[in-house]
Every structure is written in C-alpha cells, then in structure tokens.
Design an enzyme around this catalytic site. Sequence first.
Site, PDB file in Angstrom:
ATOM      1  N   HIS A  94       0.822  -1.211   0.000  1.00  0.00           N
ATOM      2  CA  HIS A  94       0.000   0.000   0.000  1.00  0.00           C
ATOM      3  C   HIS A  94       0.856   1.262   0.000  1.00  0.00           C
ATOM      4  O   HIS A  94       1.837   1.350   0.756  1.00  0.00           O
ATOM      5  CB  HIS A  94      -0.908   0.029   1.228  1.00  0.00           C
ATOM      6  CG  HIS A  94      -2.019  -0.976   1.176  1.00  0.00           C
ATOM      7  ND1 HIS A  94      -3.188  -0.749   0.486  1.00  0.00           N
ATOM      8  CD2 HIS A  94      -2.128  -2.208   1.716  1.00  0.00           C
ATOM      9  CE1 HIS A  94      -3.978  -1.803   0.613  1.00  0.00           C
ATOM     10  NE2 HIS A  94      -3.361  -2.708   1.352  1.00  0.00           N
ATOM     11  N   PRO A  95       0.482   2.247  -0.799  1.00  0.00           N
ATOM     12  CA  PRO A  95       1.161   3.550  -0.732  1.00  0.00           C
ATOM     13  C   PRO A  95       0.644   4.344   0.456  1.00  0.00           C
ATOM     14  O   PRO A  95      -0.455   4.074   0.967  1.00  0.00           O
ATOM     15  CB  PRO A  95       0.752   4.214  -2.051  1.00  0.00           C
ATOM     16  CG  PRO A  95      -0.631   3.667  -2.303  1.00  0.00           C
ATOM     17  CD  PRO A  95      -0.588   2.232  -1.813  1.00  0.00           C
ATOM     18  N   GLU A  97      -9.790   4.714  -4.009  1.00  0.00           N
ATOM     19  CA  GLU A  97     -10.017   4.647  -2.563  1.00  0.00           C
ATOM     20  C   GLU A  97      -9.564   5.921  -1.856  1.00  0.00           C
ATOM     21  O   GLU A  97     -10.131   6.306  -0.833  1.00  0.00           O
ATOM     22  CB  GLU A  97      -9.287   3.427  -1.995  1.00  0.00           C
ATOM     23  CG  GLU A  97      -9.900   2.099  -2.419  1.00  0.00           C
ATOM     24  CD  GLU A  97      -8.929   0.936  -2.389  1.00  0.00           C
ATOM     25  OE1 GLU A  97      -9.311  -0.164  -2.813  1.00  0.00           O
ATOM     26  OE2 GLU A  97      -7.770   1.127  -1.953  1.00  0.00           O
ATOM     27  N   PHE A 116       0.932   3.455   7.633  1.00  0.00           N
ATOM     28  CA  PHE A 116      -0.362   3.625   8.293  1.00  0.00           C
ATOM     29  C   PHE A 116      -1.451   3.113   7.369  1.00  0.00           C
ATOM     30  O   PHE A 116      -1.582   3.538   6.222  1.00  0.00           O
ATOM     31  CB  PHE A 116      -0.612   5.099   8.614  1.00  0.00           C
ATOM     32  CG  PHE A 116      -1.999   5.376   9.145  1.00  0.00           C
ATOM     33  CD1 PHE A 116      -2.380   4.913  10.392  1.00  0.00           C
ATOM     34  CD2 PHE A 116      -2.916   6.089   8.380  1.00  0.00           C
ATOM     35  CE1 PHE A 116      -3.666   5.160  10.882  1.00  0.00           C
ATOM     36  CE2 PHE A 116      -4.194   6.343   8.862  1.00  0.00           C
ATOM     37  CZ  PHE A 116      -4.558   5.885  10.110  1.00  0.00           C
ATOM     38  N   ILE A 174      -5.461   2.291   6.608  1.00  0.00           N
ATOM     39  CA  ILE A 174      -6.850   2.597   6.938  1.00  0.00           C
ATOM     40  C   ILE A 174      -7.675   2.420   5.678  1.00  0.00           C
ATOM     41  O   ILE A 174      -7.197   2.695   4.572  1.00  0.00           O
ATOM     42  CB  ILE A 174      -6.987   4.036   7.491  1.00  0.00           C
ATOM     43  CG1 ILE A 174      -8.417   4.293   7.979  1.00  0.00           C
ATOM     44  CG2 ILE A 174      -6.584   5.068   6.444  1.00  0.00           C
ATOM     45  CD1 ILE A 174      -8.563   5.609   8.740  1.00  0.00           C
ATOM     46  N   ALA A 232      -9.567   3.882   3.377  1.00  0.00           N
ATOM     47  CA  ALA A 232      -9.718   5.322   3.133  1.00  0.00           C
ATOM     48  C   ALA A 232     -10.943   5.669   2.308  1.00  0.00           C
ATOM     49  O   ALA A 232     -11.271   6.853   2.164  1.00  0.00           O
ATOM     50  CB  ALA A 232      -8.465   5.853   2.436  1.00  0.00           C
TER      51      ALA A 232
END
Length: 310
Positions: A59-60, A76, A107, A109, A111
């Site tokens: 994930h970026p 997203e 991090f 989440i 989004a």
Amino acid sequence: MERQWAEKDFLSCSGSTKLAREMAAAAPFADLDHAIQYARDIWFNKVDVKGWLESFAAHPEIGSTSKPISQWSKEEQSTAIATADGSTMQELFEWNARYKEKFGFVFLICASGRSSPEILNELKRRFINRPIVELEIAAEEEMKIIELRLKKLFDSKLRTSSLQTAQVSASKHEEKPNETAGQTHRTRPPITTHVLDVARGSPASGLEVRLEIWKGDQNSPSFGEADSRSWMLYGSSITNSDGRSGHLMPITDDIEAGFYRISFNTGNYNPSGFFPYVSIVFEIRESQKSEHFHVPLLLSPFSFSTYRGS
C-alpha cells in the site's frame, strides 16, 4: 463457461501471496459473499504476521506520489485527496513518517469515502497504541480493503464476460443452492478468540481457553453469581503459535442467543502474573445470531483488555 481466476487477480486485492494463492486454488466461488467469507478465514487464520506485513507493504501512503499507485488505490483515496489542502497534506505526510518509524509499516486505513482531516485524526489517535495492538488494527483495516477490492474484482469479471458466458454462469449460479443445501455459509465458528502478550510483544501460545454458555434458572447471570453449575461448557482449546485458539464451538450459521463466558488460564501461562485466570462475559442478542464475535485478550502480567473484533 466459468470465469477464469488467476493468482494475480487476488494479488491485486491484497499484497499477501499466501492469500492470493489460496483464493486462486479455491476459485471459482459461488458468489461474492462466499469469496469474502473464504478470504476472511485465510486472512485471520492462515496468513501469519509476516504475510500481514507483506500485504501492508503493497500500500502507498495516503496521498503519496513517490511511487506508482494502482487505479484502485487512487479511487479509494479520491475523497482524501479532494478534501486536502496544502497544510493538511503536509501534516499527513509528517505523521505518516512518524507512524512508519514507530511501527515499521505504513499507516493503514480503509480510506474509501474518508476525508483527509478524518484520516489525519485517526492516524493521531492510533499513534499512541502499542505495536502489537496497532498490528491487529491494521490487519482489520486491510481486511476491509480486501473486501472492497474483491467486489471490484467480481464486478470487473462480470463486465468483461460475454453475454453467453454470463447466461451460462447465471444458470450454474441458480444450481448452486441445491448443491450446497444444508451446508453452513460460515468458514469458522461464530465465536473465536486470540491472545496477544503485549508485555512480550508477541502472540501468547500454549494458553488454555474455555467457552461456556449460561443455562441458569435466571434469564441472565447477575453480578456476584456464584453457581458455576449454571455455566455449560461449550468447548476448550489451547492457543497456537499465532495466539489463536482452535474451534471452541461448531461451525453453524446461527448461534444460540444468550450469555457466553470465555475464560483464559492466565495463571498457568504466567505464574508470576497478577491474574490466576481471566473471564469475559458477553451477551449475544436474538438480532445478532448470524453475526461473528471475535473476543480477543490483550494480556500483560498486571493488566488486560479486550474488545469485540470481527
């Protein structure tokens, strides 16, 4: 003709090679719900911490432009990008860096639909967590992302199918209920648990767990209730190397409504600790019979906490 599923299809939903490999081996799925249930079982019960970290690394960071970003990630993060001003984005970059330095992973989440200020506030709130707790939360968020992407994957497969393939697939789908009649839609028991040793920063293995249901004359247990005979044992297990217990009850679609008690033999696990055992009592209501209840224990020698997971 059945839709063809490849490992790379599922790798686009999660960076976990184990999850992608097992999903591809189990495909095709009767429907999206079946695929999601199967993915949840793999993610939480078969993918280890190393596999979680592998998936996180794909994930970026929110708003990142430093490396190629997939179309799904762009979609997203679209709300976050649209609601970010220069100062918010800069603060988000700075907190992302602090988070990664502390926890060792980006991090994470779900989004989708969240604004940049909302994501930034959540990042700050979670920053104070212990690493072992934050790892579990990140895994829950990753599963939400996997579910969203599985839906997109299914939609994409349907769009690219020919009319003939769609008709044949629809015909086969109509036959599925007869093939699976009488079988449960769950892939794991309605109540599960795991134990994290937050003092050591690792799963707690070799810890005895017991699950009981209230069968007393009263409708519910009361504070100070001493009659242990009113609690009926459902099942027991020992946590494995990932801190997860085996099945504490049968796999069934609808769980019996009532009061349950899950107990942990913490004294045997840590004889020098403060707690000889820990028992958690919770209620499952009639309207919740088809839901899943994950009741973990976060344990240290002199404190513990729990929450309802998924």
